[in-house]
Design a protein around this motif. Structure first.
Motif, PDB file in Angstrom:
ATOM      1  N   SER A  22       2.250   1.692  -0.968  1.00  0.00           N
ATOM      2  CA  SER A  22       1.108   1.121  -0.259  1.00  0.00           C
ATOM      3  C   SER A  22       0.571   2.127   0.755  1.00  0.00           C
ATOM      4  O   SER A  22       1.305   2.978   1.261  1.00  0.00           O
ATOM      5  N   VAL A  23      -0.727   2.021   1.034  1.00  0.00           N
ATOM      6  CA  VAL A  23      -1.401   2.798   2.075  1.00  0.00           C
ATOM      7  C   VAL A  23      -2.166   1.796   2.928  1.00  0.00           C
ATOM      8  O   VAL A  23      -2.896   0.950   2.403  1.00  0.00           O
ATOM      9  N   GLY A  24      -1.978   1.885   4.238  1.00  0.00           N
ATOM     10  CA  GLY A  24      -2.601   0.873   5.078  1.00  0.00           C
ATOM     11  C   GLY A  24      -3.151   1.426   6.368  1.00  0.00           C
ATOM     12  O   GLY A  24      -3.031   2.617   6.671  1.00  0.00           O
ATOM     13  N   LYS A  25      -3.760   0.527   7.135  1.00  0.00           N
ATOM     14  CA  LYS A  25      -4.341   0.880   8.427  1.00  0.00           C
ATOM     15  C   LYS A  25      -4.107  -0.244   9.417  1.00  0.00           C
ATOM     16  O   LYS A  25      -4.287  -1.420   9.069  1.00  0.00           O
ATOM     17  N   ARG A  26      -3.706   0.104  10.637  1.00  0.00           N
ATOM     18  CA  ARG A  26      -3.537  -0.895  11.697  1.00  0.00           C
ATOM     19  C   ARG A  26      -4.919  -1.260  12.232  1.00  0.00           C
ATOM     20  O   ARG A  26      -5.634  -0.405  12.782  1.00  0.00           O
ATOM     21  N   MET A  27      -5.325  -2.480  12.029  1.00  0.00           N
ATOM     22  CA  MET A  27      -6.654  -2.920  12.439  1.00  0.00           C
ATOM     23  C   MET A  27      -6.685  -3.352  13.898  1.00  0.00           C
ATOM     24  O   MET A  27      -7.614  -3.028  14.637  1.00  0.00           O
ATOM     25  N   THR A  28      -5.668  -4.136  14.302  1.00  0.00           N
ATOM     26  CA  THR A  28      -5.516  -4.582  15.684  1.00  0.00           C
ATOM     27  C   THR A  28      -4.028  -4.547  16.007  1.00  0.00           C
ATOM     28  O   THR A  28      -3.205  -4.206  15.161  1.00  0.00           O
ATOM     29  N   PRO A 170       4.017   6.822   9.380  1.00  0.00           N
ATOM     30  CA  PRO A 170       2.676   6.766   9.973  1.00  0.00           C
ATOM     31  C   PRO A 170       1.951   8.095   9.754  1.00  0.00           C
ATOM     32  O   PRO A 170       2.535   9.169   9.885  1.00  0.00           O
ATOM     33  N   LEU A 171       0.653   8.031   9.396  1.00  0.00           N
ATOM     34  CA  LEU A 171      -0.171   9.215   9.210  1.00  0.00           C
ATOM     35  C   LEU A 171      -1.219   9.292  10.306  1.00  0.00           C
ATOM     36  O   LEU A 171      -1.479   8.329  11.012  1.00  0.00           O
ATOM     37  N   GLY A 172      -1.824  10.470  10.428  1.00  0.00           N
ATOM     38  CA  GLY A 172      -2.873  10.646  11.419  1.00  0.00           C
ATOM     39  C   GLY A 172      -2.329  11.197  12.710  1.00  0.00           C
ATOM     40  O   GLY A 172      -1.168  11.579  12.834  1.00  0.00           O
ATOM     41  N   VAL A 173      -3.181  11.249  13.717  1.00  0.00           N
ATOM     42  CA  VAL A 173      -2.830  11.829  15.013  1.00  0.00           C
ATOM     43  C   VAL A 173      -2.158  10.785  15.863  1.00  0.00           C
ATOM     44  O   VAL A 173      -2.666   9.681  16.033  1.00  0.00           O
ATOM     45  N   HIS A 174      -0.987  11.131  16.372  1.00  0.00           N
ATOM     46  CA  HIS A 174      -0.284  10.219  17.269  1.00  0.00           C
ATOM     47  C   HIS A 174      -0.743  10.470  18.693  1.00  0.00           C
ATOM     48  O   HIS A 174      -0.788  11.618  19.144  1.00  0.00           O
TER      49      HIS A 174
END
Length: 389
Positions: A22-28, A170-174
């Motif tokens: 799965s690939v996801g995104k934290r919305m809130t 987790p991906l992206g900039v922390h």
């Protein structure tokens, strides 16, 4: 993630093994959305094989999952989930309802379905960038085929348990961790004109828990000297202002190991900017004139030193005695050795294991400062602790 399925017995297969990606995104703070795909392989059970079925049944799908995180802090790594997937089944056992122990001929069927999941899971941090993800799901495979599988009676859906375990990365900039805020100097609200501040630290006497703070000392809201590392030694006299939390320290605020002493002017430093000289001077440990008898003040100081030494039971320590330049070298060598022995004896009586303490006298051979004034000689008369590797 690795997946294990407790399949509906109407499938006429054994429990399944498979995987989930799965690939996801934290919305809130309370919601994440994921695009996921799953795959499961299930071998035919004895009933299906008896009817002539061969091979493995497969179920795969792709869809959307919502992860719901509670707002309670003690459940912050737990989550509930709901998932909807478009799925396809392949080589699934297919036969008429059975009313006896002898199964009819069984064929295989490919089918399309909608898969619904409800479940709960938990995220366990392993490192800053990797979490272990474990979850349990209740699945409905709403295939719509009345006689899919082998069973007694009509069923148009399978109801199953699914258990998944794997890694979440987790991906992206922390976001960078915020720098610790410097202790703010307390600026109290204007006090009534009649309220006194005897030590001038900015905290009225009515709230000042340390009413005799030396002039110029930075204080907290209670009027007491700041202690940034929480070792019990105020910052203005702490020679090791960044002592690790929980470490037992000497009166100068330094732990006997894994600490960094702020260098004095002209002192050599290591690559971390810490003083290279690791000797611990026991300030205030003095003796009666021309004697190895400890003063009452020295005994009080050594009581605290003893408690610190007990926290470092694995360290071997040299107790070094030093004198000033008054008198012959031989006399001062003997006096410094007797004084070192006196300190070891007192520490032993205070509960320290003396087998790891080595008393050594250096006489006047290692002065701390060069000079012959009373102040210089007082600095050179000292007792030191030297930690041995």
């Amino acid at each position: 993630m690795f997946s294990y399925s407790l399949v509906d017995h109407h499938r006429a297969t054994k429990n399944g093994l498979g995987g989930v990606m799965s690939v996801g995104k934290r919305m809130t703070d309370g919601l994440s959305l994921e695009l996921n795909t799953f795959y499961s392989v299930m071998k035919g059970d004895s009933q299906a094989k008896a009817g002539g079925y061969t091979g493995n049944a497969k179920l795969k799908g792709v869809g959307l999952t919502a992860l719901l995180f509670p707002f309670s802090s003690w459940l912050q790594n737990s989550y509930g989930l709901v998932s909807v997937d478009y799925g396809t089944g392949a080589n699934a056992p297919y036969g008429q309802p059975l009313n006896s122990g002898s199964p009819t001929a069984v064929s295989a069927l490919d089918y399309h379905t909608t898969v619904f999941d409800l479940g709960a899971g938990y995220l366990l941090p392993i490192t800053h960038n990797i979490l272990l993800r474990a979850e349990a799901r209740y699945r409905m495979d709403s295939h719509g085929r009345e006689y899919l599988g082998i069973h007694n009676g009509d069923r148009s859906a399978f109801y199953e348990g699914v258990f998944n375990i794997g890694l979440l990365i987790p991906l992206g900039v922390h976001p960078a961790a915020p720098a610790p805020a410097a202790p703010a100097e307390v600026v109290p609200a204007a006090a009534p004109a009649a309220e006194a501040d005897s030590d001038g630290d900015g905290v009225p006497d009515s709230r000042d828990k340390c009413p005799n703070t030396p002039a110029g000392t930075k204080v907290n809201e209670d009027g007491c000297p700041l202690d940034s590392d929480g070792d019990g030694v105020p910052d203005d006299i702490d020679e090791c202002p960044h002592t690790p939390a929980g470490a037992k320290v000497l009166a100068n605020g330094c732990a006997l190991k894994d600490d960094c002493r702020t260098p004095k002017a002209g002192e050599a430093v290591d690559e971390n900017g810490c003083a290279v000289n690791k000797a611990f001077i026991l300030k205030g440990v003095n003796f009666e004139f021309d004697s190895d008898r400890l003063t009452p003040e020295a005994k009080e100081i050594l009581n605290g030193v003893a408690e610190t030494l007990k926290s470092y039971a694995d360290l071997k320590i040299e107790v070094a005695g030093h004198t000033d330049d008054v008198g012959t070298e031989a006399y001062n060598l003997g006096l410094s050795e007797r004084r070192a022995h006196s300190v070891v004896t007192y520490l032993g009586n205070a509960g320290v294991d003396t087998t790891r303490l080595t008393p050594v006298g250096y006489g006047k051979t290692k002065p701390l400062v060069e000079g012959t004034t009373d102040e210089d000689r007082a600095k050179n008369r000292r007792v030191e602790l030297n930690v041995k590797d």
